[in-house]
Design a protein around this motif. Structure first.
Motif, PDB file in Angstrom:
ATOM      1  N   LYS A   6       0.666  -1.356   0.038  1.00 19.81           N
ATOM      2  CA  LYS A   6      -0.024   0.045  -0.094  1.00 19.81           C
ATOM      3  C   LYS A   6       0.792   1.211   0.083  1.00 19.81           C
ATOM      4  O   LYS A   6       0.786   2.145  -0.713  1.00 19.81           O
ATOM      5  N   ALA A   7       2.108   1.091   0.735  1.00 23.37           N
ATOM      6  CA  ALA A   7       2.952   2.409   0.839  1.00 23.37           C
ATOM      7  C   ALA A   7       3.549   2.485  -0.547  1.00 23.37           C
ATOM      8  O   ALA A   7       3.937   3.735  -0.756  1.00 23.37           O
ATOM      9  N   SER A   8       3.696   1.536  -1.397  1.00 21.74           N
ATOM     10  CA  SER A   8       4.225   1.646  -2.715  1.00 21.74           C
ATOM     11  C   SER A   8       3.255   2.233  -3.954  1.00 21.74           C
ATOM     12  O   SER A   8       3.678   2.476  -5.001  1.00 21.74           O
ATOM     13  N   GLY A   9       1.976   2.503  -3.120  1.00 22.34           N
ATOM     14  CA  GLY A   9       1.146   2.919  -4.122  1.00 22.34           C
ATOM     15  C   GLY A   9       0.106   1.954  -4.735  1.00 22.34           C
ATOM     16  O   GLY A   9      -0.657   2.354  -5.637  1.00 22.34           O
ATOM     17  N   ARG A  10       0.306   0.720  -4.505  1.00 25.62           N
ATOM     18  CA  ARG A  10      -0.725  -0.213  -5.031  1.00 25.62           C
ATOM     19  C   ARG A  10      -2.247  -0.012  -4.432  1.00 25.62           C
ATOM     20  O   ARG A  10      -2.350   0.221  -3.360  1.00 25.62           O
ATOM     21  N   SER A  11      -2.985  -0.154  -5.361  1.00 25.11           N
ATOM     22  CA  SER A  11      -4.419  -0.324  -4.697  1.00 25.11           C
ATOM     23  C   SER A  11      -4.774  -1.744  -4.230  1.00 25.11           C
ATOM     24  O   SER A  11      -4.129  -2.575  -4.055  1.00 25.11           O
ATOM     25  N   LEU A  12      -5.838  -1.410  -3.235  1.00 25.53           N
ATOM     26  CA  LEU A  12      -6.424  -2.712  -2.399  1.00 25.53           C
ATOM     27  C   LEU A  12      -6.514  -3.922  -3.259  1.00 25.53           C
ATOM     28  O   LEU A  12      -6.383  -5.120  -2.948  1.00 25.53           O
ATOM     29  N   ARG A  13      -7.351  -3.877  -4.511  1.00 23.18           N
ATOM     30  CA  ARG A  13      -7.353  -4.811  -5.406  1.00 23.18           C
ATOM     31  C   ARG A  13      -6.270  -5.412  -6.119  1.00 23.18           C
ATOM     32  O   ARG A  13      -5.963  -6.661  -6.137  1.00 23.18           O
ATOM     33  N   GLU A  14      -5.262  -4.415  -6.194  1.00 23.89           N
ATOM     34  CA  GLU A  14      -4.096  -5.175  -6.462  1.00 23.89           C
ATOM     35  C   GLU A  14      -3.196  -5.786  -5.762  1.00 23.89           C
ATOM     36  O   GLU A  14      -2.688  -6.894  -5.935  1.00 23.89           O
ATOM     37  N   ILE A  15      -3.438  -5.522  -4.618  1.00 23.74           N
ATOM     38  CA  ILE A  15      -2.733  -6.161  -3.311  1.00 23.74           C
ATOM     39  C   ILE A  15      -3.445  -7.282  -3.158  1.00 23.74           C
ATOM     40  O   ILE A  15      -2.828  -8.571  -2.800  1.00 23.74           O
TER      41      ILE A  15
END
Length: 343
Positions: free
Chosen positions: A314-323
């Motif tokens: 999340k800190a790297s800018g990924r969305s929750l769906r991507e995570i």
């Protein structure tokens, strides 16, 4: 829709009861549903003997792997019933009453060691706690085909002599050596159910599990002879070992009829086996999730590791769906884990 009040229901059922016996009863007893409702209303509501796990009038099975403390818990249950009191969440609703505990596991000295301080300062059981064991010198009397048949006969004699309504059998494999086979399990459970119905008993039977996959939750399939035994018991619960803490055990409901499932996968009872003085017992610690107590599969992250990974992504800018897609979890779970990690 036609509704009957209590008075109408009672009168209707009395009319049924007063009808002449047609002599048509054989294997099946056919009555209208209101008759059975009235019959049931005359019997007491089953009270708890060991929290939601075991109620009055049930044949209940407690199963677990060897050396997890089945006998320790069973003696604790028996002791609480004879005193009519238990500790939350293992409450005893039923009034204090006699218990017959058939101990086919421990020697007298082993039993003494558990309920004393180095064989002194013995724990004082209620006199209505009756412990039975096998007489090693007894010979099979005439009229009995085998030891199993004689043992069941003697069990019924014990019911009559003690007038006890609660029996604990430790353990099932002593009664039948073939409980993992349907041929051995079915006659035994039928005999116990017959005794239960004839004398209004509550019976707790201890049983073993065969070797199981410790990465998987415990299910009814983990009981030896599971299909037949589960079909003929009223309730069942199990003891599991916590991989998170080797000194911890957890209790989980497997089958229930007199209550809803309260202690399932997501709400197990975590306990520690404790002996602060002269009574070895299960001490309730907290509720928890079974998955957190299991051995992790190879390469599987712990809950803490997974939460930290969610936060990093999340800190790297990924969305929750991507995570969620990368970690093979739902985006909702990723969101919950992120909130938990951030406090």
């Amino acid at each position: 829709m036609l509704q009957l009040n209590a008075a109408d229901l009672q009168q209707h059922s009395l009319n049924q009861l007063n009808q002449p016996d047609t002599g048509t009863d054989s294997v099946l007893m056919l009555r209208d549903a209101n008759y059975w409702m009235q019959e049931a209303s005359q019997t007491p509501i089953p009270q708890m003997l060991f929290g939601k796990f075991w109620h009055q009038g049930e044949v209940c099975i407690l199963f677990a792997d060897s050396n997890l403390g089945k006998s320790i818990l069973a003696v604790q249950i028996a002791d609480a019933i004879t005193k009519g009191t238990g500790q939350n969440p293992f409450d005893v609703e039923a009034p204090a009453q006699p218990v017959v505990y058939l101990d086919f596991e421990l020697t007298d000295k082993q039993f003494e060691a558990r309920y004393s301080q180095e064989y002194t300062n013995h724990y004082l059981f209620n006199q209505t706690f009756v412990r039975g064991k096998i007489n090693p010198d007894i010979e099979l009397p005439n009229g009995f085909n085998d030891f199993d048949e004689y043992l069941i006969h003697d069990l019924e004699r014990s019911v009559i002599e003690t007038n006890a309504k609660v029996f604990i059998i430790d353990n099932l494999t002593y009664l039948r050596n073939e409980t993992e086979q349907a041929a051995g399990a079915l006659p035994l459970m039928k005999q116990l159910k017959t005794l239960k119905n004839k004398y209004g008993l509550s019976i707790l039977v201890l049983a073993h599990t065969p070797k199981r996959d410790l990465t998987q939750p415990i299910t009814r399939n983990d009981l030896q002879g599971s299909k037949m035994l589960m079909n003929f018991c009223d309730s069942a619960f199990t003891i599991g070992e916590s991989n998170a803490d080797n000194n911890m055990r957890y209790l989980k409901q497997i089958k229930q009829r007199n209550t809803e499932q309260v202690y399932g996968d997501n709400n197990i009872c975590l306990c520690r086996i404790n002996k602060p003085d002269n009574f070895l017992h299960y001490q309730f610690v907290s509720f928890g999730e079974e998955r957190l107590q299991l051995i992790r599969k190879k390469g599987e992250r712990s809950e803490e590791e997974l939460m930290a990974r969610v936060a990093d992504l999340k800190a790297s800018g990924r969305s929750l769906r991507e995570i969620g897609k990368e970690l093979n979890i739902t985006h909702q779970k990723a969101d919950r884990m992120l909130k938990a990690y951030l406090g």
